[in-house]
Design a protein around this motif. Sequence first.
Motif, PDB file in Angstrom:
ATOM      1  N   THR A 187      34.153  -7.214  98.809  1.00 34.37           N
ATOM      2  CA  THR A 187      34.456  -8.550  98.315  1.00 34.37           C
ATOM      3  C   THR A 187      34.729  -9.476  99.496  1.00 34.37           C
ATOM      4  OG1 THR A 187      36.814  -8.036  98.103  1.00 34.37           O
ATOM      5  CG2 THR A 187      35.438  -7.742  96.134  1.00 34.37           C
TER       6      THR A 187
ATOM      7  N   ASP B 243      23.190 -13.295  93.126  1.00 32.01           N
ATOM      8  CA  ASP B 243      22.449 -13.263  94.396  1.00 32.01           C
ATOM      9  C   ASP B 243      21.652 -11.980  94.477  1.00 32.01           C
ATOM     10  OD1 ASP B 243      21.601 -13.172  97.018  1.00 32.01           O
ATOM     11  OD2 ASP B 243      23.605 -13.047  97.888  1.00 32.01           O
TER      12      ASP B 243
ATOM     13  N   SER C 217      30.059  -7.441  95.912  1.00 33.68           N
ATOM     14  CA  SER C 217      28.776  -6.782  96.115  1.00 33.68           C
ATOM     15  C   SER C 217      28.313  -6.069  94.850  1.00 33.68           C
ATOM     16  CB  SER C 217      28.879  -5.781  97.272  1.00 33.68           C
ATOM     17  OG  SER C 217      29.836  -4.777  96.964  1.00 33.68           O
ATOM     18  N   ARG C 218      27.073  -5.620  94.879  1.00 33.48           N
ATOM     19  CA  ARG C 218      26.476  -4.990  93.695  1.00 33.48           C
ATOM     20  C   ARG C 218      27.335  -3.865  93.133  1.00 33.48           C
ATOM     21  NH1 ARG C 218      21.992  -5.617  97.041  1.00 33.48           N
ATOM     22  NH2 ARG C 218      20.380  -6.993  96.180  1.00 33.48           N
TER      23      ARG C 218
ATOM     24  N   PHE D  17      32.777 -13.612  96.493  1.00 37.88           N
ATOM     25  CA  PHE D  17      31.680 -12.802  95.977  1.00 37.88           C
ATOM     26  C   PHE D  17      32.102 -11.343  95.928  1.00 37.88           C
ATOM     27  CE2 PHE D  17      30.347 -10.374  99.585  1.00 37.88           C
ATOM     28  CZ  PHE D  17      30.257 -11.167 100.700  1.00 37.88           C
TER      29      PHE D  17
ATOM     30  N   THR E  66      21.731  -8.461 101.326  1.00 40.39           N
ATOM     31  CA  THR E  66      23.150  -8.464 101.652  1.00 40.39           C
ATOM     32  C   THR E  66      23.813  -9.673 101.016  1.00 40.39           C
ATOM     33  OG1 THR E  66      22.728  -9.654 103.705  1.00 40.39           O
ATOM     34  CG2 THR E  66      22.812  -7.260 103.828  1.00 40.39           C
ATOM     35  N   ALA E  67      25.078  -9.521 100.654  1.00 38.95           N
ATOM     36  CA  ALA E  67      25.809 -10.617 100.016  1.00 38.95           C
ATOM     37  C   ALA E  67      26.198 -11.661 101.054  1.00 38.95           C
ATOM     38  CB  ALA E  67      27.058 -10.063  99.334  1.00 38.95           C
TER      39      ALA E  67
ATOM     40  N   TYR F 197      22.535  -7.368  91.337  1.00 36.28           N
ATOM     41  CA  TYR F 197      22.909  -8.600  92.020  1.00 36.28           C
ATOM     42  C   TYR F 197      24.318  -8.534  92.604  1.00 36.28           C
ATOM     43  CZ  TYR F 197      18.926 -10.483  89.493  1.00 36.28           C
ATOM     44  OH  TYR F 197      17.660 -10.697  89.008  1.00 36.28           O
ATOM     45  N   HIS F 198      24.452  -9.183  93.751  1.00 42.94           N
ATOM     46  CA  HIS F 198      25.776  -9.568  94.202  1.00 42.94           C
ATOM     47  C   HIS F 198      26.173 -10.765  93.330  1.00 42.94           C
ATOM     48  CE1 HIS F 198      24.757  -7.108  97.596  1.00 42.94           C
ATOM     49  NE2 HIS F 198      23.804  -7.931  97.978  1.00 42.94           N
TER      50      HIS F 198
ATOM     51  N   TYR G  74      21.937 -17.729  96.146  1.00 42.72           N
ATOM     52  CA  TYR G  74      22.145 -17.371  94.750  1.00 42.72           C
ATOM     53  C   TYR G  74      21.006 -17.907  93.892  1.00 42.72           C
ATOM     54  CZ  TYR G  74      26.606 -15.619  96.236  1.00 42.72           C
ATOM     55  OH  TYR G  74      27.578 -14.881  96.873  1.00 42.72           O
TER      56      TYR G  74
END
Length: 122
Positions: free
Chosen positions: A56, A97, A50-51, A48, A101-102, A30-31, A109
């Motif tokens: 960020t 999420d 990313s995975r 946020f 993509t984030a 998850y992001h 989410y």
Amino acid sequence: QLQASGGGLVPAGGSLRLSCAVSRRSISAYHMGWFRQAPGKEREFVTFISRSGSSTCYADSVKGRFTISRDNAKNFVYLQMNSLNLEDTAVYYCAADGSLTAGVESYRYNYWGQGTLVTVSS
């Protein structure tokens, strides 16, 4: 399940570190994001990651003061908050999420924590 912690009362200019513990699933899929909701206001995006942690994004209001990080091995996400001001007073939520993509939109989410209250005093 997401469990946010670390909130509290802090004087303006101070710092806090929020933690988000994730159970029952690996956060590496998850992001991860943080949102906040101030009294009488709508919930808003804060940041946020990313995975992999390689990317960020921050809201303009916190850029340069807040730092998000993650430890996939421990299944934790963190939010380091520095130079806190009165406008940072809010309940802070961590969220996961699962999208490709984030993004900053809350609808992305899938999972949300219960929130932790941050109160900045003058």
